[in-house]
Design a protein around this motif. Structure first.
Motif, short mmCIF file in Angstrom:
data_model
loop_
_atom_site.label_atom_id
_atom_site.label_comp_id
_atom_site.label_asym_id
_atom_site.label_seq_id
_atom_site.Cartn_x
_atom_site.Cartn_y
_atom_site.Cartn_z
N GLY A 141 43.36 -38.57 46.02
CA GLY A 141 43.23 -37.60 44.93
C GLY A 141 41.89 -37.68 44.25
N ILE A 142 41.39 -38.89 44.05
CA ILE A 142 40.09 -39.06 43.40
C ILE A 142 38.95 -38.55 44.29
CG2 ILE A 142 38.43 -40.81 42.65
CD1 ILE A 142 40.90 -42.46 41.69
N ILE A 143 39.04 -38.84 45.57
CA ILE A 143 37.97 -38.43 46.49
C ILE A 143 38.00 -36.93 46.74
CG2 ILE A 143 37.16 -38.62 48.88
CD1 ILE A 143 38.07 -41.56 48.77
N LEU A 144 39.17 -36.36 46.96
CA LEU A 144 39.27 -34.96 47.36
C LEU A 144 39.28 -33.99 46.17
CD1 LEU A 144 41.86 -35.31 50.24
CD2 LEU A 144 39.39 -35.11 50.42
N ASN A 145 39.73 -34.44 45.02
CA ASN A 145 39.82 -33.56 43.84
C ASN A 145 39.20 -34.25 42.62
OD1 ASN A 145 41.40 -31.61 45.24
ND2 ASN A 145 43.15 -32.97 45.00
N PRO A 146 37.91 -34.49 42.62
CA PRO A 146 37.32 -35.27 41.53
C PRO A 146 37.32 -34.55 40.17
CG PRO A 146 35.60 -34.42 42.96
CD PRO A 146 36.92 -34.10 43.61
N PHE A 147 37.46 -33.23 40.14
CA PHE A 147 37.36 -32.50 38.88
C PHE A 147 38.67 -31.90 38.43
CE2 PHE A 147 33.13 -32.29 40.89
CZ PHE A 147 32.46 -33.08 39.97
N GLN A 148 39.78 -32.33 39.00
CA GLN A 148 41.08 -31.77 38.57
C GLN A 148 41.81 -32.74 37.72
OE1 GLN A 148 43.28 -30.41 41.97
NE2 GLN A 148 42.47 -28.38 41.73
#
Length: 69
Positions: free
Chosen positions: A62-69
């Motif tokens: 989640g941190i790598i693929l969606n850093p701004f969500q």
């Protein structure tokens, strides 16, 4: 007053499709996650280690693929 054109209608339709698609995807993700967690928890003692690994990998992804969500 602004006239409603076919372009306005298509724009609204596309917005609705995008919002509905996102909503359905989120529900599907929640069911998938619930199923995984339930199955892993049913494995007993070894399931705890697997559950910890699963949750950590889910957080990292989640941190790598969606850093701004």
């Amino acid at each position: 007053m602004k006239n409603k054109t076919a372009g306005d209608w298509m724009h609204r339709k596309n917005k609705l499709i995008l919002v509905a698609g996102r909503f359905i995807t989120d529900i599907g993700d929640e069911f998938f996650s619930f199923g995984n967690n339930t199955w892993i928890a049913s494995l007993g003692k070894s399931g705890r280690n697997i559950m910890a690994f699963y949750q950590i990998s889910e957080s990292i992804a989640g941190i790598i693929l969606n850093p701004f969500q």
